[in-house]
Design a protein around this motif. Structure first.
Motif, short mmCIF file in Angstrom:
data_model
loop_
_atom_site.label_atom_id
_atom_site.label_comp_id
_atom_site.label_asym_id
_atom_site.label_seq_id
_atom_site.Cartn_x
_atom_site.Cartn_y
_atom_site.Cartn_z
N VAL A 178 -3.60 -1.33 7.61
CA VAL A 178 -4.33 -1.42 6.35
C VAL A 178 -4.88 -2.83 6.15
O VAL A 178 -4.16 -3.82 6.28
CB VAL A 178 -3.42 -1.04 5.16
CG1 VAL A 178 -4.09 -1.37 3.84
CG2 VAL A 178 -3.08 0.44 5.22
N THR A 221 -6.80 0.78 -2.94
CA THR A 221 -5.70 1.70 -3.22
C THR A 221 -5.02 1.35 -4.54
O THR A 221 -4.72 2.23 -5.36
CB THR A 221 -4.66 1.65 -2.08
OG1 THR A 221 -5.26 2.09 -0.87
CG2 THR A 221 -3.47 2.54 -2.40
N ASP A 253 -8.83 -2.27 1.73
CA ASP A 253 -8.22 -0.96 1.50
C ASP A 253 -6.99 -1.07 0.60
O ASP A 253 -6.73 -0.19 -0.23
CB ASP A 253 -7.82 -0.32 2.84
CG ASP A 253 -9.02 0.03 3.69
OD1 ASP A 253 -10.07 0.35 3.10
OD2 ASP A 253 -8.92 -0.01 4.92
N LYS A 254 -6.24 -2.16 0.75
CA LYS A 254 -5.07 -2.36 -0.09
C LYS A 254 -5.47 -2.48 -1.56
O LYS A 254 -4.90 -1.80 -2.43
CB LYS A 254 -4.31 -3.61 0.34
CG LYS A 254 -3.10 -3.94 -0.53
CD LYS A 254 -2.51 -5.30 -0.18
CE LYS A 254 -3.43 -6.44 -0.57
NZ LYS A 254 -2.83 -7.77 -0.32
N GLN A 304 -3.91 6.70 4.34
CA GLN A 304 -3.60 5.46 5.05
C GLN A 304 -2.13 5.42 5.49
O GLN A 304 -1.82 4.83 6.51
CB GLN A 304 -3.90 4.26 4.15
CG GLN A 304 -5.36 4.15 3.80
CD GLN A 304 -5.61 3.00 2.85
OE1 GLN A 304 -5.99 1.90 3.26
NE2 GLN A 304 -5.38 3.23 1.58
N THR A 344 -6.31 8.23 -0.80
CA THR A 344 -5.55 6.99 -0.64
C THR A 344 -4.32 7.19 0.24
O THR A 344 -3.94 6.30 1.00
CB THR A 344 -5.10 6.43 -1.99
OG1 THR A 344 -4.33 7.41 -2.70
CG2 THR A 344 -6.30 6.06 -2.85
N ILE A 360 1.08 4.00 -3.06
CA ILE A 360 0.72 5.40 -2.79
C ILE A 360 1.89 6.32 -3.14
O ILE A 360 1.70 7.39 -3.74
CB ILE A 360 0.32 5.57 -1.31
CG1 ILE A 360 -1.01 4.88 -1.05
CG2 ILE A 360 0.21 7.06 -0.95
CD1 ILE A 360 -1.40 4.84 0.41
N THR A 415 0.82 -1.22 0.00
CA THR A 415 0.00 0.00 0.00
C THR A 415 0.85 1.26 0.00
O THR A 415 0.61 2.18 -0.80
CB THR A 415 -0.94 0.01 1.23
OG1 THR A 415 -1.74 -1.17 1.22
CG2 THR A 415 -1.83 1.24 1.21
N ALA A 453 -4.97 3.71 -7.84
CA ALA A 453 -3.66 4.08 -8.39
C ALA A 453 -3.58 3.72 -9.87
O ALA A 453 -3.08 4.52 -10.69
CB ALA A 453 -2.55 3.39 -7.61
N PHE A 476 -13.63 6.13 2.43
CA PHE A 476 -13.24 6.54 1.08
C PHE A 476 -14.35 7.32 0.40
O PHE A 476 -14.10 8.32 -0.30
CB PHE A 476 -12.90 5.30 0.22
CG PHE A 476 -11.46 4.92 0.26
CD1 PHE A 476 -10.56 5.47 -0.62
CD2 PHE A 476 -11.00 4.00 1.19
CE1 PHE A 476 -9.22 5.11 -0.59
CE2 PHE A 476 -9.68 3.63 1.24
CZ PHE A 476 -8.77 4.19 0.35
#
Length: 280
Positions: free
Chosen positions: A131, A139, A135-136, A194, A191, A25, A21, A143, A67
């Motif tokens: 995380v 993200t 969520d991973k 986190q 994002t 990011i 993650t 991305a 989110f």
């Protein structure tokens, strides 16, 4: 110490999530940050990163993923700032200040109503070690979408960033690309919460891109270098934070700042030491 970190990555799922993650990011924040600094919009990044706070609080109150609320409020804030700047005599920095402070004040009020200080503390200062899988993957998906959009609209974003007047002369809709960049900035800001939290998001957006700017004049090279720096500083920051049991987000930001400081003195484009030698 490095072997312990590697062993931890191989053994602990939470650390694997944190590594993936934070790296993702860092990469996408570096890419978007290049356009932000070229357009002189650093303050906009800071404003949006704080403006999402009431959206996060609303999400906690209503019981859905933060989110959704964060992205919604971030987009609203960016549109309000742009609308005020384009339709009044108030300058952009004043519009940012008014919107930023108003949304932040609303967020502070809603935090008290939400009564979830622990989770909101993690949002403010980041907690990449917590995380979850959802969520991973979210993200990673965001991305990929952001990077694809940057690739597709690279040329118009390049032209509107360097010379908006020429872009208008070519018939390009400059405001549309500005709003597109605001959407991408909001997505990246949400994002990045986190890993570094809303307080330090602007550092992930600006510092790697600023460092890359010291080494190249080509935007494409700048994006690749900024993404690399964003990813590698995230890994180093995670290693330091995990090894010494300190805040990972702060370690990422300080690592990025240290690389910028070194680059400020040694980069050929900056030429600091060269000027010192010549002057002496």
């Amino acid at each position: 110490m490095i072997s312990n970190f590697i062993d931890g990555i191989l053994q602990y799922h939470f650390l694997q999530n944190a590594l993936i993650t934070s790296t993702v990011i860092g990469i996408v924040a570096g890419a978007v940050g290049c356009f932000i600094i070229l357009r002189g919009m650093s303050l906009m990044g800071d404003a949006i990163s704080h403006a999402v706070l009431p959206g996060i609080a609303i999400s906690f109150i209503l019981g859905f993923n933060y989110f959704v609320g964060a992205i919604a409020l971030g987009l609203i804030a960016s549109f309000i700032i742009t609308f005020i700047s384009n339709n009044s005599k108030i300058k952009n920095d004043a519009a940012i200040g008014i919107t930023f402070s108003s949304f932040l004040a609303l967020g502070v009020i809603l935090i008290g109503v939400a009564n979830s200080s622990t989770d909101l503390f993690h949002i403010l200062f980041g907690n990449v070690l917590a995380v979850q899988d959802f969520d991973k993957w979210l993200t990673i998906a965001i991305a990929i979408i952001v990077l694809i959009i940057l690739f597709i609209f690279f040329k118009p974003l390049l032209i509107t960033s360097f010379d908006p007047n020429m872009a208008k002369a070519f018939g390009m809709k400059v405001n549309n690309y500005h709003y597109l960049l605001m959407i991408l900035l909001t997505l990246v800001s949400v994002t990045a919460m986190q890993s570094v939290g809303t307080i330090l998001i602007v550092a992930m957006l600006i510092t790697p891109a600023s460092t890359a700017y010291l080494y190249t004049n080509r935007l494409s090279s700048m994006i690749f270098l900024a993404s690399f720096l964003g990813g590698i500083t995230s890994i180093i920051g995670l290693f330091i934070g995990y090894s010494f049991n300190i805040a990972v987000g702060s370690c990422i930001v300080l690592t990025s700042a240290l690389i910028f400081l070194i680059s400020f003195f040694i980069s050929p484009k900056q030429g600091y030491f060269k000027r010192k030698v010549v002057s002496s």
